[in-house]
Design a protein around this motif. Structure first.
Motif, PDB file in Angstrom:
ATOM      1  N   ARG A 158      20.867   0.696 -44.651  1.00  9.83           N
ATOM      2  CA  ARG A 158      20.804   2.155 -44.491  1.00  9.83           C
ATOM      3  C   ARG A 158      20.025   2.466 -43.219  1.00  9.83           C
ATOM      4  NH1 ARG A 158      23.622   5.826 -46.815  1.00  9.83           N
ATOM      5  NH2 ARG A 158      23.318   4.782 -48.804  1.00  9.83           N
ATOM      6  N   PHE A 208      25.387   4.150 -43.466  1.00  9.11           N
ATOM      7  CA  PHE A 208      25.244   2.908 -44.234  1.00  9.11           C
ATOM      8  C   PHE A 208      26.138   1.875 -43.556  1.00  9.11           C
ATOM      9  CE2 PHE A 208      23.733   0.581 -47.669  1.00  9.11           C
ATOM     10  CZ  PHE A 208      24.697   0.133 -48.557  1.00  9.11           C
ATOM     11  N   PHE A 231      31.179  -9.456 -49.115  1.00  2.73           N
ATOM     12  CA  PHE A 231      30.453  -8.331 -48.552  1.00  2.73           C
ATOM     13  C   PHE A 231      28.947  -8.456 -48.727  1.00  2.73           C
ATOM     14  CE2 PHE A 231      33.843  -5.485 -47.312  1.00  2.73           C
ATOM     15  CZ  PHE A 231      34.919  -6.009 -47.991  1.00  2.73           C
ATOM     16  N   GLY A 232      28.234  -7.939 -47.720  1.00  2.00           N
ATOM     17  CA  GLY A 232      26.789  -7.868 -47.803  1.00  2.00           C
ATOM     18  C   GLY A 232      26.356  -6.619 -48.560  1.00  2.00           C
ATOM     19  N   PRO A 233      25.066  -6.480 -48.811  1.00  2.00           N
ATOM     20  CA  PRO A 233      24.549  -5.352 -49.605  1.00  2.00           C
ATOM     21  C   PRO A 233      24.400  -4.057 -48.820  1.00  2.00           C
ATOM     22  CG  PRO A 233      22.757  -6.807 -48.994  1.00  2.00           C
ATOM     23  CD  PRO A 233      24.017  -7.471 -48.517  1.00  2.00           C
ATOM     24  N   GLY A 234      24.540  -4.136 -47.501  1.00  2.00           N
ATOM     25  CA  GLY A 234      24.455  -2.922 -46.697  1.00  2.00           C
ATOM     26  C   GLY A 234      23.070  -2.674 -46.116  1.00  2.00           C
ATOM     27  N   ILE A 277      27.680  -1.893 -43.375  1.00  2.00           N
ATOM     28  CA  ILE A 277      27.976  -3.010 -44.266  1.00  2.00           C
ATOM     29  C   ILE A 277      28.720  -4.087 -43.494  1.00  2.00           C
ATOM     30  CG2 ILE A 277      29.203  -3.716 -46.373  1.00  2.00           C
ATOM     31  CD1 ILE A 277      29.051  -0.696 -47.195  1.00  2.00           C
TER      32      ILE A 277
END
Lengths: 112, 120
Positions: free
Chosen positions: B116, B91, B111-114, B93
């Motif tokens: 996957r 993940f 922070f961004g949402p990430g 981020i």
């Protein structure tokens, strides 16, 4: 950044207050205490921060001891959506050179 | 204000291919962006710090030739995982620092949402 110590996990009944402790005995005078949380498979979310006075916002309250060596994050009425990993971080904050370094955090489970 | 987006939110690729992940600050100018990696049941690990218009600074143990970071503008940073292998599945981020009056938190990190990444 100074190191912090948090319990690895905690449970809290839904509707009750969740009190998450953090030890930061080596905190420097110009370092703030920050709290973030990460809900599963999402990016971290800022919660609150403080220097030495207690702070409150719409999400939580932060209680910092007088010697600043420990603090407690309080979620006044925990809901199932508060289940997350909570990170306590000490950092200078708001400067052009610091960065957020995450420790293992506390995994909070809110139980129905 | 202070919104950070990432694209894509998830990606699956074959081993040996390269994958690019974008990180954008939507409503503020980010002078500095950070890239983190998170393996299952572990905390976030800082990979690198990038300042707009200059080379990224990598944390110890992170291969700069494998994880290419470009921060060409004040609102966009990209992370390219080159020759991805299954062990790169993670993940990813990003976070952005900057802002000003519009965000109310000058020099804070958002922070961004990430993203996957799964490498088959």
């Amino acid at each position: 950044d100074a190191k912090t110590t948090q319990p690895p996990s905690m449970d809290c009944a839904e509707g009750r207050a969740a009190n998450l402790p953090c030890n930061h005995s080596t905190i420097s005078g110009n370092e703030y205490v920050y709290w973030y949380r990460q809900i599963h498979s999402q990016g971290p979310q800022y919660i609150i921060h403080g220097l030495k006075n207690n702070e409150t916002n719409e999400m939580a309250s932060l209680i910092i001891t007088e010697d600043r060596k420990s603090s407690t994050l309080i979620l006044p009425h925990a809901t199932l959506r508060d289940t997350a990993v909570y990170y306590c971080i000490v950092r200078v904050g708001g400067t052009s050179y610091d960065k957020v370094i995450f420790g293992p955090g506390t995994s909070l489970s809110v139980i129905p | 204000g202070a919104v950070v987006s990432q694209h894509p939110s998830w990606v699956i690729c074959k081993s040996g291919t390269s994958v690019k992940i974008e990180c954008r600050s939507l409503d503020f100018q980010a002078t500095t962006m950070f890239w983190y990696r998170q393996f299952p049941k572990q905390s976030l690990m800082l990979m690198a710090t990038s300042n707009e218009g200059s080379k990224a600074t990598y944390e110890q143990g992170v291969e700069k030739d494998k994880f290419l970071i470009n921060h060409a503008s004040l609102t966009l940073s990209t992370l390219t995982v080159t020759s991805a292998h299954p062990e790169d599945s993670s993940f990813y981020i990003c976070s952005a620092r900057g802002g000003g009056a519009s965000t109310g938190s000058y020099n804070e990190q958002f922070f961004g949402p990430g993203t996957r990444l799964t490498v088959l």
